[in-house]
Design a protein around this motif. Structure first.
Motif, mmCIF file in Angstrom:
data_model
loop_
_atom_site.group_PDB
_atom_site.id
_atom_site.type_symbol
_atom_site.label_atom_id
_atom_site.label_comp_id
_atom_site.label_asym_id
_atom_site.label_seq_id
_atom_site.Cartn_x
_atom_site.Cartn_y
_atom_site.Cartn_z
ATOM 1 N N ARG A 42 0.823 -1.207 0.000
ATOM 2 C CA ARG A 42 0.000 0.000 0.000
ATOM 3 C C ARG A 42 0.860 1.261 0.000
ATOM 4 O O ARG A 42 0.392 2.337 -0.356
ATOM 5 C CB ARG A 42 -0.956 -0.020 1.186
ATOM 6 C CG ARG A 42 -1.974 -1.155 1.094
ATOM 7 C CD ARG A 42 -2.782 -1.337 2.360
ATOM 8 N NE ARG A 42 -3.691 -0.242 2.612
ATOM 9 C CZ ARG A 42 -4.481 -0.153 3.675
ATOM 10 N NH1 ARG A 42 -4.452 -1.125 4.595
ATOM 11 N NH2 ARG A 42 -5.285 0.868 3.832
ATOM 12 N N ARG A 64 -5.666 -5.271 -7.450
ATOM 13 C CA ARG A 64 -6.149 -4.080 -6.739
ATOM 14 C C ARG A 64 -7.657 -4.152 -6.616
ATOM 15 O O ARG A 64 -8.364 -4.435 -7.582
ATOM 16 C CB ARG A 64 -5.738 -2.802 -7.470
ATOM 17 C CG ARG A 64 -6.157 -1.518 -6.744
ATOM 18 C CD ARG A 64 -5.515 -0.288 -7.368
ATOM 19 N NE ARG A 64 -5.905 -0.142 -8.768
ATOM 20 C CZ ARG A 64 -5.272 0.669 -9.619
ATOM 21 N NH1 ARG A 64 -4.221 1.368 -9.223
ATOM 22 N NH2 ARG A 64 -5.697 0.768 -10.875
ATOM 23 N N ASP A 109 -8.939 0.784 -3.225
ATOM 24 C CA ASP A 109 -7.630 1.352 -2.900
ATOM 25 C C ASP A 109 -6.718 0.328 -2.230
ATOM 26 O O ASP A 109 -5.652 0.676 -1.735
ATOM 27 C CB ASP A 109 -7.783 2.576 -1.997
ATOM 28 C CG ASP A 109 -8.408 2.245 -0.641
ATOM 29 O OD1 ASP A 109 -8.873 1.099 -0.463
ATOM 30 O OD2 ASP A 109 -8.437 3.136 0.223
ATOM 31 N N ARG A 110 -7.118 -0.938 -2.233
ATOM 32 C CA ARG A 110 -6.335 -1.993 -1.599
ATOM 33 C C ARG A 110 -5.610 -2.822 -2.640
ATOM 34 O O ARG A 110 -6.214 -3.332 -3.589
ATOM 35 C CB ARG A 110 -7.247 -2.894 -0.760
ATOM 36 C CG ARG A 110 -7.873 -2.199 0.437
ATOM 37 C CD ARG A 110 -6.842 -1.870 1.507
ATOM 38 N NE ARG A 110 -6.286 -3.066 2.075
ATOM 39 C CZ ARG A 110 -6.830 -3.720 3.097
ATOM 40 N NH1 ARG A 110 -7.932 -3.284 3.656
ATOM 41 N NH2 ARG A 110 -6.241 -4.805 3.559
ATOM 42 N N TRP A 111 -4.300 -2.952 -2.462
ATOM 43 C CA TRP A 111 -3.475 -3.793 -3.322
ATOM 44 C C TRP A 111 -3.334 -5.171 -2.674
ATOM 45 O O TRP A 111 -3.305 -5.280 -1.456
ATOM 46 C CB TRP A 111 -2.098 -3.182 -3.495
ATOM 47 C CG TRP A 111 -2.090 -1.846 -4.168
ATOM 48 C CD1 TRP A 111 -2.259 -0.623 -3.566
ATOM 49 C CD2 TRP A 111 -1.911 -1.585 -5.561
ATOM 50 N NE1 TRP A 111 -2.191 0.373 -4.502
ATOM 51 C CE2 TRP A 111 -1.984 -0.184 -5.732
ATOM 52 C CE3 TRP A 111 -1.686 -2.406 -6.665
ATOM 53 C CZ2 TRP A 111 -1.838 0.415 -6.981
ATOM 54 C CZ3 TRP A 111 -1.544 -1.812 -7.912
ATOM 55 C CH2 TRP A 111 -1.620 -0.415 -8.065
#
Length: 296
Positions: free
Chosen positions: A76, A131, A134-136
């Protein structure tokens, strides 16, 4: 490139191995000529703020010391930037390190691999990431039976350790029922299906070696999707052990797909990625080619 390297440390990883592992890794990096500083947050949010600050200040690399959760947090901070990622894998599962052939629970060896990659202008390799919003994520996004086990296990205050998740699994088995999903792959039509779980893999395994998406590759620009269809408890218990070998995909209740973008919706189901909670469905996961440079 700056010679300062940031160790991003989870002191509790692997029942305390994280704090101890930082020392030999730091020693190897210093012996290779790098200046090393350590970032340890008061909690995950504070740690992420500190890691992002290190990246913004131009650190030469962010080195995650811990397990898959720590790697996920580090992503992140570095994903989509020019800052490379190093991994000293000392967690419980270490699925990302195993998928990429990195040393596991050998911090000095991991430090040596990172140092060599930093000293070589062509060192490291570029990998895809998944992804979701907004989270990888680097390994697998889980939803359904497996994510409900995680939900229940994290709500439990007793017992501690692995036994808590074993008990959570037994409780979810007792309550097993098909989930009605809506799934869309790329620009295809949304379709409704009943399933026990749907897993979306950037790499093959989660949960410490369960190869739920055995064909997933970290450099093909695609996500692998494994759908375990409706099944009773006896069938699930027969299929589940095969996940460790990746042979479950041959069972008639399992289907697989491959797509660059996967949208999932279902009532009362959460998504988890890299062992960390993402949030309730619906969620759209996409493959992002070349999103991170991995050292080693």
């Amino acid at each position: 490139m700056t010679s300062e390297i940031t160790l991003f440390v989870n002191p509790t990883a692997g029942r305390g191995r994280g704090a101890h592992a930082a020392q030999p890794a730091a020693r190897v990096l210093r012996e290779a000529g790098f200046s090393v500083r350590t970032v340890v947050g008061a909690d995950a949010d504070d740690a992420l703020v500190r890691a992002r600050a290190a990246v913004a200040e131009g650190t030469g690399a962010l080195v995650a010391v811990g397990g898959d959760g720590m790697v996920s947090l580090a992503l992140r901070a570095v994903a989509g930037t020019t800052t490379p990622l190093g991994v000293v894998a000392v967690g419980t599962g270490n699925d990302f390190a195993r998928a990429t052939g990195l040393p596991v629970r050998h911090p000095a060896a991991a430090g040596e691999r990172i140092a060599r990659a930093l000293l070589d202008p062509a060192g490291g390799r570029t990998l895809d990431l998944g992804r979701a919003g907004d989270r990888w994520f680097a390994t697998v996004l889980a939803s359904g039976f497996d994510s409900r086990v995680n939900d229940r296990g994290n709500r439990m205050t007793w017992p501690t350790g692995r036994l808590r998740y074993d008990l959570a699994m037994l409780a979810e088995l007792a309550a097993l029922r098909p989930i009605t999903y809506r799934m869309r792959l790329d620009d295809g039509e949304e379709r409704e299906l009943a399933a026990t779980l749907i897993a979306v893999g950037n790499s093959a395994s989660y949960g410490g070696g369960m190869r739920i998406c055995p064909g997933a590759a970290l450099d093909d620009g695609l996500l692998d999707v494994t759908v375990v269809g409706p099944c009773d408890r006896a069938t699930l218990l027969r299929v589940f052990p095969r996940v460790y070998r990746g042979t479950h995909t041959g069972h008639h209740v399992v289907t697989t797909h491959r797509a660059a973008r996967v949208s999932l919706a279902a009532d009362g189901v959460s998504a988890w990625a890299d062992g960390e909670r993402v949030g309730p469905l619906p969620v759209t996961a996409e493959a992002v080619p070349g999103a991170v440079r991995l050292l080693g």
